[in-house]
Design a protein around this motif. Sequence first.
Motif, mmCIF file in Angstrom:
data_model
loop_
_atom_site.group_PDB
_atom_site.id
_atom_site.type_symbol
_atom_site.label_atom_id
_atom_site.label_comp_id
_atom_site.label_asym_id
_atom_site.label_seq_id
_atom_site.Cartn_x
_atom_site.Cartn_y
_atom_site.Cartn_z
ATOM 1 N N ALA A 150 0.829 -1.203 0.000
ATOM 2 C CA ALA A 150 0.000 0.000 0.000
ATOM 3 C C ALA A 150 0.868 1.259 0.000
ATOM 4 N N ARG A 151 1.923 1.252 0.779
ATOM 5 C CA ARG A 151 2.823 2.411 0.804
ATOM 6 C C ARG A 151 3.435 2.652 -0.578
ATOM 7 N N GLU A 152 3.872 1.585 -1.227
ATOM 8 C CA GLU A 152 4.515 1.725 -2.531
ATOM 9 C C GLU A 152 3.543 2.241 -3.588
ATOM 10 N N ARG A 153 2.270 1.870 -3.471
ATOM 11 C CA ARG A 153 1.275 2.314 -4.448
ATOM 12 C C ARG A 153 0.583 3.620 -4.015
ATOM 13 N N ALA A 154 1.080 4.218 -2.947
ATOM 14 C CA ALA A 154 0.490 5.463 -2.418
ATOM 15 C C ALA A 154 -0.984 5.281 -2.077
ATOM 16 N N VAL A 155 -1.314 4.106 -1.548
ATOM 17 C CA VAL A 155 -2.672 3.813 -1.082
ATOM 18 C C VAL A 155 -2.690 4.017 0.430
ATOM 19 N N SER A 156 -3.556 4.887 0.899
ATOM 20 C CA SER A 156 -3.595 5.207 2.326
ATOM 21 C C SER A 156 -4.372 4.149 3.105
ATOM 22 N N VAL A 157 -3.774 3.684 4.213
ATOM 23 C CA VAL A 157 -4.442 2.786 5.158
ATOM 24 C C VAL A 157 -4.761 3.602 6.404
ATOM 25 N N PRO A 158 -6.051 3.724 6.786
ATOM 26 C CA PRO A 158 -7.230 3.014 6.274
ATOM 27 C C PRO A 158 -8.108 3.828 5.321
ATOM 28 N N ALA A 159 -7.709 5.056 4.953
ATOM 29 C CA ALA A 159 -8.610 5.910 4.172
ATOM 30 C C ALA A 159 -9.002 5.275 2.841
ATOM 31 N N ASP A 160 -8.017 4.647 2.165
ATOM 32 C CA ASP A 160 -8.286 4.011 0.875
ATOM 33 C C ASP A 160 -8.426 2.497 0.977
ATOM 34 N N LEU A 161 -7.786 1.887 1.961
ATOM 35 C CA LEU A 161 -7.802 0.435 2.118
ATOM 36 C C LEU A 161 -7.766 0.080 3.594
ATOM 37 N N SER A 162 -8.773 -0.664 4.038
ATOM 38 C CA SER A 162 -8.778 -1.165 5.414
ATOM 39 C C SER A 162 -8.094 -2.528 5.451
ATOM 40 N N VAL A 163 -7.347 -2.784 6.531
ATOM 41 C CA VAL A 163 -6.593 -4.038 6.662
ATOM 42 C C VAL A 163 -6.875 -4.647 8.034
ATOM 43 N N VAL A 164 -7.212 -5.931 8.034
ATOM 44 C CA VAL A 164 -7.394 -6.682 9.278
ATOM 45 C C VAL A 164 -6.502 -7.925 9.220
ATOM 46 N N GLY A 165 -5.740 -8.159 10.276
ATOM 47 C CA GLY A 165 -4.868 -9.329 10.357
ATOM 48 C C GLY A 165 -5.422 -10.378 11.300
ATOM 49 N N TYR A 166 -4.561 -11.330 11.628
ATOM 50 C CA TYR A 166 -4.979 -12.432 12.506
ATOM 51 C C TYR A 166 -3.766 -12.884 13.319
ATOM 52 N N ASP A 167 -3.952 -13.060 14.597
ATOM 53 C CA ASP A 167 -3.000 -13.551 15.616
ATOM 54 C C ASP A 167 -2.653 -12.475 16.630
ATOM 55 N N ASP A 168 -2.658 -11.196 16.218
ATOM 56 C CA ASP A 168 -2.268 -10.094 17.098
ATOM 57 C C ASP A 168 -0.901 -10.353 17.716
ATOM 58 N N VAL A 169 0.096 -10.529 16.856
ATOM 59 C CA VAL A 169 1.469 -10.738 17.335
ATOM 60 C C VAL A 169 2.006 -9.438 17.905
ATOM 61 N N ALA A 170 3.198 -9.500 18.486
ATOM 62 C CA ALA A 170 3.715 -8.384 19.273
ATOM 63 C C ALA A 170 3.843 -7.094 18.467
ATOM 64 N N PHE A 171 4.187 -7.191 17.178
ATOM 65 C CA PHE A 171 4.409 -5.963 16.417
ATOM 66 C C PHE A 171 3.114 -5.315 15.944
ATOM 67 N N ALA A 172 1.980 -5.994 16.061
ATOM 68 C CA ALA A 172 0.732 -5.501 15.450
ATOM 69 C C ALA A 172 0.364 -4.100 15.926
ATOM 70 N N GLY A 173 0.533 -3.848 17.198
ATOM 71 C CA GLY A 173 0.174 -2.547 17.730
ATOM 72 C C GLY A 173 1.259 -1.504 17.612
ATOM 73 N N GLU A 174 2.432 -1.879 17.067
ATOM 74 C CA GLU A 174 3.572 -0.972 17.009
ATOM 75 C C GLU A 174 3.824 -0.431 15.610
ATOM 76 N N LEU A 175 3.020 -0.837 14.626
ATOM 77 C CA LEU A 175 3.205 -0.364 13.262
ATOM 78 C C LEU A 175 2.849 1.117 13.151
ATOM 79 N N ALA A 176 3.310 1.756 12.064
ATOM 80 C CA ALA A 176 2.990 3.167 11.841
ATOM 81 C C ALA A 176 1.481 3.395 11.846
ATOM 82 N N VAL A 177 0.755 2.452 11.232
ATOM 83 C CA VAL A 177 -0.702 2.399 11.371
ATOM 84 C C VAL A 177 -1.001 1.124 12.166
#
Length: 335
Positions: free
Chosen positions: A263-290
């Motif tokens: 998304a960053r490379e294509r200049a697609v904004s998360v979440p304004a243009d694309l919403s993303v949901v993951g699975y497992d909630d690993v340690a880094f999930a809450g530490e990302l830029a979004v």
Amino acid sequence: MGDATKARIGDVARVAGVSVGTVSNVLNRPEIVSAGTRERVHEAIVELGFVPNASARQLREGASRTAGMLVLDIANPFFTEMARGVEDRLIEAGLTMALSSSDADPDRERRVLEQFAQQRLRGVLVTPSRGTGDNLGILLDQGTRVVLLDHRPSGLGLDAVASDDVAGGRIALDHLLGLGHRRIGFLNGSLDIKQCRDRHDGAREAIAAAGGDPDADLVEIEVAAMDAANGYGAMLQLFDDHPELTAVFCVNDLLALGVMRAARERAVSVPADLSVVGYDDVAFAGELAVPLTSVRQPTYRMGAEAAGLLLERGRPRQILFTPELVVRASAAPPG
């Protein structure tokens, strides 16, 4: 301190003023020895630098002091955290752990299980590479105790610890549908892997329950490996082939990490243009830029509970946890 290369169990008994049998009981069955005697023996062990011979003990007891653990991918933080739960519980019981990865490859899985069988381990915790668990017979035929980890028993009659992945897939899609998304991408692994199949089923159930058509509304891509690199490549494919998508659900957080890079490379904004949901909630999930919205499993506890089942000698039990959605900033109503 004594010389650890020379100190023997008889030396410990002499310094502690007890019999060799008592020292052996302190090492192997401490619960039957009085606290005062245990303390004297431990003081003698420290003074002499005595190290018990684990190999000799195994020969006497006819059982290894090591348990095996085989997971799909030890590079995935989900399995790393689970392994920590297993290891902590085993160490409390005086056991160590041998950890391997199958890479979701049945042939590699078979080779590792054959090696485990040759070592006559105390037991093995396994996340099968395929839903059938065909390779488990390598261990079961020789009487090795097996606990299924992150995998429901599927009629195998084994101890098992898992999370309800059908429910997990359902709550992920319920969240996106509730935000107003109707065309949703889904990055999944092989449907031969039970967790992937269950999350697939849950996602489709949610769309059907909302009055949609899973075949039309869910665009599913099966990745070769459930890692960030494959998430990146699959998301680029979705951008090219399905630019109408406003959201994507990933079968694990590593894939979601790759999606965000694409998304960053294509200049697609998360979440304004694309919403993303993951699975497992690993340690880094809450530490990302979004910070990533993700379906949380009690990973450490699942590992600890599985190790506890391995140490038990009762009838097979199954423990099923209910996942929960952790809402962060990566999902929002479509723009």
